[in-house]
Design an enzyme around this catalytic site. Structure first.
Site, PDB file in Angstrom:
ATOM      1  N   SER A 450      13.362   1.728  -6.730  1.00  0.00           N
ATOM      2  CA  SER A 450      13.837   1.873  -8.104  1.00  0.00           C
ATOM      3  C   SER A 450      15.303   1.489  -8.109  1.00  0.00           C
ATOM      4  O   SER A 450      16.106   2.100  -7.402  1.00  0.00           O
ATOM      5  CB  SER A 450      13.692   3.322  -8.549  1.00  0.00           C
ATOM      6  OG  SER A 450      12.351   3.718  -8.429  1.00  0.00           O
ATOM      7  N   CYS A 643      11.351  10.989 -12.018  1.00  0.00           N
ATOM      8  CA  CYS A 643      11.274   9.994 -10.952  1.00  0.00           C
ATOM      9  C   CYS A 643      11.256  10.659  -9.581  1.00  0.00           C
ATOM     10  O   CYS A 643      11.952  11.639  -9.350  1.00  0.00           O
ATOM     11  CB  CYS A 643      12.460   9.026 -11.044  1.00  0.00           C
ATOM     12  SG  CYS A 643      12.430   7.784  -9.746  1.00  0.00           S
ATOM     13  N   ASP A 688       8.404   7.421 -13.093  1.00  0.00           N
ATOM     14  CA  ASP A 688       8.558   6.370 -12.088  1.00  0.00           C
ATOM     15  C   ASP A 688       8.374   7.096 -10.763  1.00  0.00           C
ATOM     16  O   ASP A 688       9.339   7.618 -10.209  1.00  0.00           O
ATOM     17  CB  ASP A 688       9.975   5.776 -12.200  1.00  0.00           C
ATOM     18  CG  ASP A 688      10.220   4.639 -11.226  1.00  0.00           C
ATOM     19  OD1 ASP A 688       9.250   3.998 -10.793  1.00  0.00           O
ATOM     20  OD2 ASP A 688      11.399   4.392 -10.881  1.00  0.00           O
ATOM     21  N   TRP A 690       6.277   7.784  -6.884  1.00  0.00           N
ATOM     22  CA  TRP A 690       5.613   7.110  -5.766  1.00  0.00           C
ATOM     23  C   TRP A 690       5.220   8.100  -4.681  1.00  0.00           C
ATOM     24  O   TRP A 690       5.626   9.227  -4.713  1.00  0.00           O
ATOM     25  CB  TRP A 690       6.544   6.030  -5.184  1.00  0.00           C
ATOM     26  CG  TRP A 690       7.843   6.554  -4.684  1.00  0.00           C
ATOM     27  CD1 TRP A 690       8.089   7.099  -3.429  1.00  0.00           C
ATOM     28  CD2 TRP A 690       9.111   6.582  -5.385  1.00  0.00           C
ATOM     29  NE1 TRP A 690       9.397   7.447  -3.324  1.00  0.00           N
ATOM     30  CE2 TRP A 690      10.057   7.148  -4.495  1.00  0.00           C
ATOM     31  CE3 TRP A 690       9.514   6.177  -6.643  1.00  0.00           C
ATOM     32  CZ2 TRP A 690      11.398   7.333  -4.831  1.00  0.00           C
ATOM     33  CZ3 TRP A 690      10.850   6.364  -6.973  1.00  0.00           C
ATOM     34  CH2 TRP A 690      11.775   6.937  -6.087  1.00  0.00           C
TER      35      TRP A 690
HETATM   36  P1  FAD Z   1       6.234   2.603   5.869  1.00  0.00           P
HETATM   37  O1  FAD Z   1       6.203   1.973   7.188  1.00  0.00           O
HETATM   38  O2  FAD Z   1       5.672   1.858   4.737  1.00  0.00           O
HETATM   39  O3  FAD Z   1       5.558   4.036   5.940  1.00  0.00           O
HETATM   40  C1  FAD Z   1       5.458   4.802   4.764  1.00  0.00           C
HETATM   41  C2  FAD Z   1       4.531   5.978   4.964  1.00  0.00           C
HETATM   42  O4  FAD Z   1       3.219   5.528   5.244  1.00  0.00           O
HETATM   43  C3  FAD Z   1       4.882   6.882   6.130  1.00  0.00           C
HETATM   44  O5  FAD Z   1       5.797   7.857   5.780  1.00  0.00           O
HETATM   45  C4  FAD Z   1       3.551   7.475   6.478  1.00  0.00           C
HETATM   46  O6  FAD Z   1       3.265   8.552   5.625  1.00  0.00           O
HETATM   47  C5  FAD Z   1       2.590   6.364   6.189  1.00  0.00           C
HETATM   48  N1  FAD Z   1       2.317   5.597   7.413  1.00  0.00           N
HETATM   49  C6  FAD Z   1       2.834   4.408   7.772  1.00  0.00           C
HETATM   50  N2  FAD Z   1       2.341   4.020   8.960  1.00  0.00           N
HETATM   51  C7  FAD Z   1       1.501   4.983   9.358  1.00  0.00           C
HETATM   52  C8  FAD Z   1       0.663   5.157  10.503  1.00  0.00           C
HETATM   53  N3  FAD Z   1       0.587   4.253  11.480  1.00  0.00           N
HETATM   54  N4  FAD Z   1      -0.106   6.258  10.561  1.00  0.00           N
HETATM   55  C9  FAD Z   1      -0.070   7.173   9.566  1.00  0.00           C
HETATM   56  N5  FAD Z   1       0.702   7.071   8.481  1.00  0.00           N
HETATM   57  C10 FAD Z   1       1.475   5.996   8.376  1.00  0.00           C
HETATM   58  N6  FAD Z   1      11.808   4.905  -1.794  1.00  0.00           N
HETATM   59  C11 FAD Z   1      13.131   5.219  -1.765  1.00  0.00           C
HETATM   60  O7  FAD Z   1      13.641   5.671  -0.743  1.00  0.00           O
HETATM   61  N7  FAD Z   1      13.926   5.012  -2.875  1.00  0.00           N
HETATM   62  C12 FAD Z   1      13.430   4.512  -4.021  1.00  0.00           C
HETATM   63  O8  FAD Z   1      14.176   4.338  -4.987  1.00  0.00           O
HETATM   64  C13 FAD Z   1      12.038   4.181  -4.077  1.00  0.00           C
HETATM   65  N8  FAD Z   1      11.490   3.697  -5.203  1.00  0.00           N
HETATM   66  C14 FAD Z   1      10.169   3.383  -5.231  1.00  0.00           C
HETATM   67  C15 FAD Z   1       9.620   2.868  -6.400  1.00  0.00           C
HETATM   68  C16 FAD Z   1       8.285   2.527  -6.442  1.00  0.00           C
HETATM   69  C17 FAD Z   1       7.687   1.970  -7.711  1.00  0.00           C
HETATM   70  C18 FAD Z   1       7.472   2.695  -5.291  1.00  0.00           C
HETATM   71  C19 FAD Z   1       6.023   2.329  -5.305  1.00  0.00           C
HETATM   72  C20 FAD Z   1       8.014   3.209  -4.131  1.00  0.00           C
HETATM   73  C21 FAD Z   1       9.365   3.555  -4.076  1.00  0.00           C
HETATM   74  N9  FAD Z   1       9.925   4.052  -2.912  1.00  0.00           N
HETATM   75  C22 FAD Z   1      11.257   4.389  -2.900  1.00  0.00           C
HETATM   76  C23 FAD Z   1       9.155   4.139  -1.645  1.00  0.00           C
HETATM   77  C24 FAD Z   1       9.329   2.835  -0.846  1.00  0.00           C
HETATM   78  O9  FAD Z   1       8.698   1.769  -1.518  1.00  0.00           O
HETATM   79  C25 FAD Z   1       8.737   2.893   0.566  1.00  0.00           C
HETATM   80  O10 FAD Z   1       7.420   3.337   0.488  1.00  0.00           O
HETATM   81  C26 FAD Z   1       9.494   3.789   1.496  1.00  0.00           C
HETATM   82  O11 FAD Z   1      10.842   3.379   1.576  1.00  0.00           O
HETATM   83  C27 FAD Z   1       8.903   3.751   2.908  1.00  0.00           C
HETATM   84  O12 FAD Z   1       8.859   2.427   3.374  1.00  0.00           O
HETATM   85  P2  FAD Z   1       8.869   2.077   4.918  1.00  0.00           P
HETATM   86  O13 FAD Z   1       8.455   0.662   5.080  1.00  0.00           O
HETATM   87  O14 FAD Z   1      10.140   2.491   5.553  1.00  0.00           O
HETATM   88  O15 FAD Z   1       7.729   3.024   5.492  1.00  0.00           O
END
Ligand code: FAD
Length: 690
Positions: A450, A643, A688, A690
């Site tokens: 966001s 949010c 908003d 997630w």
């Molecule tokens: P990822 O690698 O994608 O992992 C995310 C989660 O998936 C983990 O915590 C875990 O629960 C699960 N996971 C992943 N791998 C495994 C595995 N091997 N086994 C089990 N579980 C697993 N985030 C913010 O910090 N700020 C924002 O403003 C924000 N805004 C958003 C707005 C929208 C519309 C949406 C959809 C999401 C938003 N998010 C926000 C969340 C963001 O998009 C990400 O999902 C978040 O930052 C995590 O991403 P990552 O790639 O670091 O983690």
């Protein structure tokens, strides 16, 4: 190396049969390189391809088309899995299709010996995913018009439906429910139940597995299908290319499409074509050592990207080197990581999900979601390629036993390579055809954030507020780490020349393919959202955003501050923020003080520090304490914005607001809830989450 024998020789034989098809080029408008056009950039893929479903089925000799409406790739993954299973178990001629790539007025011409499957995610507040909008509007519209005027219009259509949703949202699985209803109303016949997977309960995968077996039985009966012993048939051929190296100019080493390969970064930047944006600045927002939250300013002035306060920015991550290495090692590809390969679809309707020729390293690092949770079905598929019988038996057990799988894999957050390392006790899995990995592992997805800046204040600079995903888990030495947020952390550490950067972060290839991202760049695009300030700026607003949920509200408050500086009159803003401790994770503490100086009494911040008092206090408690003021603002037609955490907070805030309205106005609670519903419908209550 058995990968060569199984993968290449067998596949090359299959390819021979398919080449004839490619040369006809009916579906793809085939060029020399059938996938070059798919990755030519935005909108470059469609030339020559029919949008008529019946024609597509006929031309490709298929009897089952599986449409997906997908935002994050899960629905697309389930669609491919249904396609694979239908083919391998029942000999169905299946094809997977993006809803966006077809028209729907021919649905009535699909003959009754064929079946159409819909795998549909519900997005946000009961909305269709971006690629399903047109289909959804058509099918649920007042009076969809079809090419023939039979009665009922879809009397010949057999369909199957599965939805992906989250029960913490009010409009749980509304896509599949509404589409199902609309199709039935038009006379179509559903086979099996309309399945519903629940991400909120964390049971999506198991819901899908539990739904599909009875569905297959019903389909078997309806279509008179014979079940056969599942045979693995690869969808892609991987051919090693001699004479090309990773430095050859035509070889993709992580570039998302041809424009990027050619170093031509112009054009429209969107979900198919990221902008490699310079990061202007980045810094840490928390003041504790063991947790990180990043603030990052991304400069979009070199692009035609635009945004509005409240939109989302998508970050295209790359996989960490540590996990890329593990993956390549497990499959015996570490010594061949830079081998150049061509990847071709053996099925005319299958799409290679990345551009080629490329290298194994680039495929794994830039295009596959290798760190994601593993599906039990994929484990069962891979059991056939285990390095020995003992390992195979264990894989079969894991694939078949839900609880055992949960204990051994889920709770440790193991990714596919980690699972195979543990189950195979370090043996290499060289029997696995690379095609099975392309088919079984989702495309690496952009992550959304966001936007936390105001477009009025800085139209060409977007800020991100992201908490770094890191969890200590039982039975694991190293913590679980999220892909994108640790990538951003690595960029921030590099940018600030931090003396002790995270060793894990150092393994990210942050300079990008051919070092093109050097100088601290991040690939991004913008997604426009409906989460918007009221057009009438004198309206009061109630903002509820604990943790990183405060991100868009930083943008909102800065926007109102700028409006006042420009001489405008703005309505009252009340912000409910929550975090653990005022001394640890109070995001943007100083900025709120600055805003207060300009906005005066028209801005109020209410904090809930959950770990400072004897009892945990959250935003919803503070909201309740301020019932009278909240109700007054609502009576002045205040807009409410929520949010952050979808699982608990958003739902509780909804309940509390309903209670506040009921108590303050002396009406029944059900009536309070009604009022919230009406507010949602008129965009006066926006989420908003997630
Ligand atoms: P990822 O690698 O994608 O992992 C995310 C989660 O998936 C983990 O915590 C875990 O629960 C699960 N996971 C992943 N791998 C495994 C595995 N091997 N086994 C089990 N579980 C697993 N985030 C913010 O910090 N700020 C924002 O403003 C924000 N805004 C958003 C707005 C929208 C519309 C949406 C959809 C999401 C938003 N998010 C926000 C969340 C963001 O998009 C990400 O999902 C978040 O930052 C995590 O991403 P990552 O790639 O670091 O983690």
């Amino acid at each position: 190396n058995q990968l060569d024998t199984l993968d290449i020789v067998v596949l090359a034989a299959l390819l021979l049969g398919t080449v004839a098809y490619f040369t006809k080029g009916t579906l793809w408008g085939v060029t020399k390189d059938p996938y070059a056009s798919s990755f030519a950039g935005a909108g470059g893929a469609k030339a020559g391809k029919t949008r008529n479903i019946t024609q597509a089925l006929e031309e490709s000799g298929k009897n089952c088309i599986i449409f997906y409406g997908s935002q994050t790739g899960t629905a697309e993954d389930y669609a491919s899995r249904l396609a694979k299973e239908g083919k391998s178990r029942f000999g169905l001629e299946t094809m997977v299709a993006d809803l966006e790539e077809f028209d729907y007025d021919n649905l009535d011409t699909i003959p009754s010996d064929k079946v159409v499957m819909f795998v549909l995610a519900t997005y946000g507040e009961g909305e269709p995913t971006d690629n399903a909008v047109d289909f959804y509007e058509f099918i649920t519209g007042e009076d969809p018009s079809f090419s023939e005027s039979s009665d009922p219009p879809l009397g010949n259509l057999n369909f199957v439906a599965f939805g992906l949703g989250n029960n913490t949202y009010e409009h749980y699985n509304s896509m599949v429910r509404n589409v199902n209803k609309a199709l039935e109303k038009l006379g179509a016949h559903r086979i099996g139940e309309a399945g519903e997977g629940d991400d909120g309960a964390g049971t999506m995968e198991e819901d899908f597995l539990a739904w599909k077996d009875p569905m297959w039985s019903a389909l078997q009966e309806k279509m008179g299908l014979e079940e056969r012993e599942a045979v693995y048939e690869p969808i892609f051929s991987i051919v090693e290319r001699e004479g090309l190296t990773k430095d050859s100019p035509e070889v993709y080493v992580g570039e998302p499409n041809k424009m990027h390969l050619d170093g031509n970064f112009k054009g429209s930047f969107n979900a198919h074509n990221p902008y490699i944006a310079p990061i202007e600045s980045s810094y840490e927002l928390f003041s504790v050592k063991d947790r990180n939250c990043l603030h990052m300013e991304v400069d979009i002035s070199g692009s035609n990207l635009t945004y509005q306060t409240g939109d989302h920015i998508a970050v295209w991550p790359t996989n960490p080197g540590e996990e890329t290495d593990r993956f390549l090692r497990v499959f015996g590809l570490d010594t061949k990581r830079d081998q150049v390969v061509s990847v071709k679809a053996l099925e005319p309707t299958a799409k290679v999900p990345f551009p080629a020729p490329t290298t194994f390293d680039a495929i794994v690092r830039y295009h596959m979601e290798i760190c994601a949770p593993v599906s039990r079905q994929f484990i069962a598929t891979l059991s056939a390629f285990a390095p020995d019988e003992e390992t195979k038996a264990e894989m079969v057990k894991l694939g078949g036993d839900k609880d055992y799988f949960h204990q051994k894999i889920n709770i440790h957050h193991l990714n596919i390579a980690r699972v195979l390392e543990v189950v195979g006790k370090g043996k290499k899995w060289t029997n696995v055809p690379f095609s099975a990995l392309i088919e079984g592992i989702t495309k690496l997805q952009p992550r959304y954030y966001s936007i936390s800046s105001s477009s009025l204040e800085q139209p060409k600079k977007i800020s991100i507020t992201a908490v770094v995903e890191r969890q200590k888990l039982p039975g694991r030495e190293d913590p679980f780490r999220g892909v994108a947020t640790n990538y951003l952390l690595a960029l921030k550490e590099k940018q600030n020349g931090e003396p002790n950067p995270c060793p894990f972060g150092l393994t990210y290839e942050i300079t990008g393919p051919r070092n093109r991202y050097d100088g601290i760049h991040v690939p991004v695009h913008v997604r426009h959202s409906n989460f918007k300030l009221p057009s009438d700026m004198t309206k009061p607003i109630i903002l509820i955003g604990p943790g990183t949920g405060v991100a868009p509200f930083r943008g909102f408050v800065r926007e109102r501050k700028r409006q006042v500086e420009n001489g405008e009159t703005v309505g009252k803003t009340i912000l409910f923020f929550g975090c653990r401790k005022s001394t640890e994770d109070f995001l943007y503490e100083k900025e709120w003080e600055e805003a207060k100086k300009v906005l005066g009494d028209n801005f109020e911040m209410v904090n809930a520090f959950s770990r400072e008092g004897p009892k945990k206090v959250y935003v919803q408690h503070r909201l309740k304490e301020r019932s009278k003021d909240v109700n007054e603002l609502l009576q002045q037609k205040a807009y409410v914005y929520v949010c952050g955490d979808a699982a608990n907070m958003a739902r509780e805030v909804n309940t509390v607001l309903g209670q506040i309205i009921a108590e303050e106005r002396g009406i029944p609670e059900a009536k309070g809830e009604e009022i919230i519903k009406t507010m949602r419908a008129s965009n006066q209550y926006q989420e908003d989450v997630w």
